[in-house]
Design a protein around this motif. Structure first.
Motif, PDB file in Angstrom:
ATOM      1  N   ALA A  65       0.382  -5.768  -8.740  1.00  0.00           N
ATOM      2  CA  ALA A  65       0.441  -6.706  -7.616  1.00  0.00           C
ATOM      3  C   ALA A  65       0.251  -8.139  -8.102  1.00  0.00           C
ATOM      4  O   ALA A  65       0.957  -9.059  -7.660  1.00  0.00           O
ATOM      5  CB  ALA A  65      -0.627  -6.348  -6.579  1.00  0.00           C
ATOM      6  N   LEU A  79       1.928  -3.698  -2.470  1.00  0.00           N
ATOM      7  CA  LEU A  79       2.734  -4.733  -1.818  1.00  0.00           C
ATOM      8  C   LEU A  79       1.862  -5.712  -1.053  1.00  0.00           C
ATOM      9  O   LEU A  79       2.040  -6.933  -1.160  1.00  0.00           O
ATOM     10  CB  LEU A  79       3.744  -4.091  -0.863  1.00  0.00           C
ATOM     11  CG  LEU A  79       4.506  -5.074   0.047  1.00  0.00           C
ATOM     12  CD1 LEU A  79       5.357  -6.032  -0.781  1.00  0.00           C
ATOM     13  CD2 LEU A  79       5.357  -4.329   1.064  1.00  0.00           C
ATOM     14  N   GLY A 117       3.281   0.098   0.648  1.00  0.00           N
ATOM     15  CA  GLY A 117       4.315   0.187  -0.391  1.00  0.00           C
ATOM     16  C   GLY A 117       3.740  -0.028  -1.776  1.00  0.00           C
ATOM     17  O   GLY A 117       2.885  -0.892  -1.969  1.00  0.00           O
ATOM     18  N   ILE A 121       4.211  -1.246  -5.707  1.00  0.00           N
ATOM     19  CA  ILE A 121       4.967  -2.362  -6.279  1.00  0.00           C
ATOM     20  C   ILE A 121       4.869  -2.274  -7.791  1.00  0.00           C
ATOM     21  O   ILE A 121       3.839  -1.859  -8.339  1.00  0.00           O
ATOM     22  CB  ILE A 121       4.431  -3.717  -5.762  1.00  0.00           C
ATOM     23  CG1 ILE A 121       5.475  -4.818  -5.964  1.00  0.00           C
ATOM     24  CG2 ILE A 121       3.109  -4.093  -6.418  1.00  0.00           C
ATOM     25  CD1 ILE A 121       5.234  -6.049  -5.134  1.00  0.00           C
ATOM     26  N   VAL A 135       9.563  -2.636  -4.467  1.00  0.00           N
ATOM     27  CA  VAL A 135       8.692  -1.904  -3.555  1.00  0.00           C
ATOM     28  C   VAL A 135       9.103  -0.435  -3.529  1.00  0.00           C
ATOM     29  O   VAL A 135      10.280  -0.119  -3.344  1.00  0.00           O
ATOM     30  CB  VAL A 135       8.762  -2.500  -2.135  1.00  0.00           C
ATOM     31  CG1 VAL A 135       7.914  -1.682  -1.162  1.00  0.00           C
ATOM     32  CG2 VAL A 135       8.304  -3.953  -2.151  1.00  0.00           C
ATOM     33  N   PRO A 165       8.517   0.241   3.264  1.00  0.00           N
ATOM     34  CA  PRO A 165       9.411   0.479   2.132  1.00  0.00           C
ATOM     35  C   PRO A 165      10.732   1.086   2.606  1.00  0.00           C
ATOM     36  O   PRO A 165      10.738   1.965   3.480  1.00  0.00           O
ATOM     37  CB  PRO A 165       8.625   1.466   1.259  1.00  0.00           C
ATOM     38  CG  PRO A 165       7.198   1.232   1.624  1.00  0.00           C
ATOM     39  CD  PRO A 165       7.207   0.890   3.086  1.00  0.00           C
ATOM     40  N   THR A 191      11.907  -5.313  -1.946  1.00  0.00           N
ATOM     41  CA  THR A 191      11.308  -6.116  -3.007  1.00  0.00           C
ATOM     42  C   THR A 191      10.276  -7.060  -2.409  1.00  0.00           C
ATOM     43  O   THR A 191      10.246  -7.276  -1.184  1.00  0.00           O
ATOM     44  CB  THR A 191      12.360  -6.958  -3.756  1.00  0.00           C
ATOM     45  OG1 THR A 191      12.884  -7.947  -2.848  1.00  0.00           O
ATOM     46  CG2 THR A 191      13.494  -6.087  -4.291  1.00  0.00           C
ATOM     47  N   ILE A 192       9.464  -7.653  -3.261  1.00  0.00           N
ATOM     48  CA  ILE A 192       8.504  -8.638  -2.784  1.00  0.00           C
ATOM     49  C   ILE A 192       9.229  -9.858  -2.219  1.00  0.00           C
ATOM     50  O   ILE A 192       8.743 -10.500  -1.287  1.00  0.00           O
ATOM     51  CB  ILE A 192       7.521  -9.048  -3.918  1.00  0.00           C
ATOM     52  CG1 ILE A 192       6.413  -9.948  -3.352  1.00  0.00           C
ATOM     53  CG2 ILE A 192       8.245  -9.728  -5.051  1.00  0.00           C
ATOM     54  CD1 ILE A 192       5.333 -10.282  -4.352  1.00  0.00           C
ATOM     55  N   ALA A 203      10.038  -9.095   1.311  1.00  0.00           N
ATOM     56  CA  ALA A 203       8.828  -9.161   2.126  1.00  0.00           C
ATOM     57  C   ALA A 203       8.431 -10.611   2.402  1.00  0.00           C
ATOM     58  O   ALA A 203       8.032 -10.947   3.526  1.00  0.00           O
ATOM     59  CB  ALA A 203       7.690  -8.428   1.431  1.00  0.00           C
TER      60      ALA A 203
END
Length: 355
Positions: free
Chosen positions: A118, A251, A276, A278, A284, A308, A330-331, A334
């Motif tokens: 993370a 996540l 989720g 990561i 994710v 996710p 994906t981050i 998000a």
């Protein structure tokens, strides 16, 4: 009447004493990664400018019965009938006959790794470089390396050849024959940790010579270590959250870090929850117990749930009233979703469907 009463009593007794191979899942507590847990900040960042945050970015959990818990028939029936609980085969939650101790240890390791990933994913998303180094991950007991190399030692080179990936170590060791010396240049774990804490590169190196052993399967040279990667963070990021295990909070930890290091208030005061795994690249991944997590999030007051992509169909089949599912892969997905939610521009949010 007497016969019916006796029959009912017998059935209740059977329900209590008859054990069944099932476990129960139920919604667990949620924790705001932007807030505190047990009086301490969940995310503590020092050595870098941080910014005020509002709203919620809640990670979610699932309660499960323990690996050693024997469920009886009565409890299973009650669980099947209870609206917020799910009864599943025991082996679904604890494959290979894992004990409570083994499961707890595995969850703790996954939780620790999720925190590491993370932090890496968040800093990369912000364009902050995170150097990678190859380290000794584990040392096999009774191997040639026992007592000479230690977990956390940074491997700089093998026989003078620089090491940049974990796989380099095995390739260089297997060039030898069993009984030959292998020279490692390392930064001892204690020195590496001290240097990282002080925010500098370690200056101390040591040479360690290990006589290669012989692998039992095909006789190739081995030294008895497993190499892994570690990251040198440019400033300290401490994640504190007790009594939680597994990788599924990755996540939300990453997004909490991004929000604290971003001048703009990403949530705009909204209550957002999610889940989720990561990885270091910000991808994710799916998690278990998605239905329990959406229920727990809505019960806590969440309006939006970051889901996710691989869990979307399952989550969409049972969406609590008042909760909007937002699909993320994906981050980056998000963060974009947070920006839209924070601004009230939710018309184009990627949604989850049952198909």
């Amino acid at each position: 009447m007497l016969a019916s009463t006796l029959m009912l009593f017998a059935l209740l007794c059977a329900g209590v004493f008859l054990k069944v191979p099932y476990s129960e899942m139920s919604p667990g507590p949620t924790v705001n990664t932007l807030g505190e847990s047990h009086g301490e900040p969940v995310l503590n960042i020092s050595g870098h400018k941080t910014y005020p945050t509002t709203g919620h970015l809640n990670m979610t959990t699932v309660r499960v019965t323990g690996a050693d818990y024997d469920m009886n028939l009565l409890e299973a029936v009650y669980g099947w009938l209870a609206g917020d609980n799910i009864v599943v085969p025991h082996e679904n939650l604890y494959p290979d006959g894992k004990t409570d101790k083994q499961s707890t240890q595995e969850n703790a390791e996954e939780f620790s790794q999720s925190q590491e990933s993370a932090k890496v994913a968040a800093l990369k998303q912000l364009g902050i470089e995170v150097p990678v180094r190859v380290v000794v991950s584990t040392v096999v007991k009774g191997s040639p390396s026992e007592g000479k190399l230690h977990a956390g030692d940074v491997i700089k080179s093998v026989d003078g050849t620089p090491v940049t990936e974990p796989g380099d170590v095995a390739k260089l060791v297997t060039k030898h024959k069993p009984g030959e010396p292998v020279e490692f240049t390392i930064v001892p774990a204690a020195d590496a940790a001290e240097a990282e804490k002080a925010g500098r590169e370690p200056s101390t190196t040591a040479k360690v010579t290990i006589v290669a052993g012989k692998a039992e399967d095909d006789g190739h040279a081995i030294v008895g270590i497993r190499a892994g990667v570690d990251h040198t963070f440019p400033f300290p990021i401490d994640i504190k959250l007790a009594d939680v295990g597994g990788p599924s909070a990755g996540l939300m930890f990453a997004l909490g870090i991004v929000d604290k290091l971003t001048p703009a208030d990403l949530t705009g005061g909204k209550f957002i929850a999610g889940t989720g795994t990561i990885d270091d690249a910000g991808k994710v991944g799916p998690i278990g117990g998605i239905q329990m997590k959406t229920i727990g999030a809505r019960n806590a007051g969440a309006q939006y749930f970051l889901t996710p992509a691989e869990n979307c169909a399952s989550a969409a089949a049972h969406v609590p009233d008042g909760l909007t599912l937002v699909k993320v892969s994906t981050i980056g997905d998000a963060e974009q979703a947070l920006e839209k939610i924070g601004k009230g521009d939710t018309a184009g949010l990627p949604s989850c469907t049952t198909s």
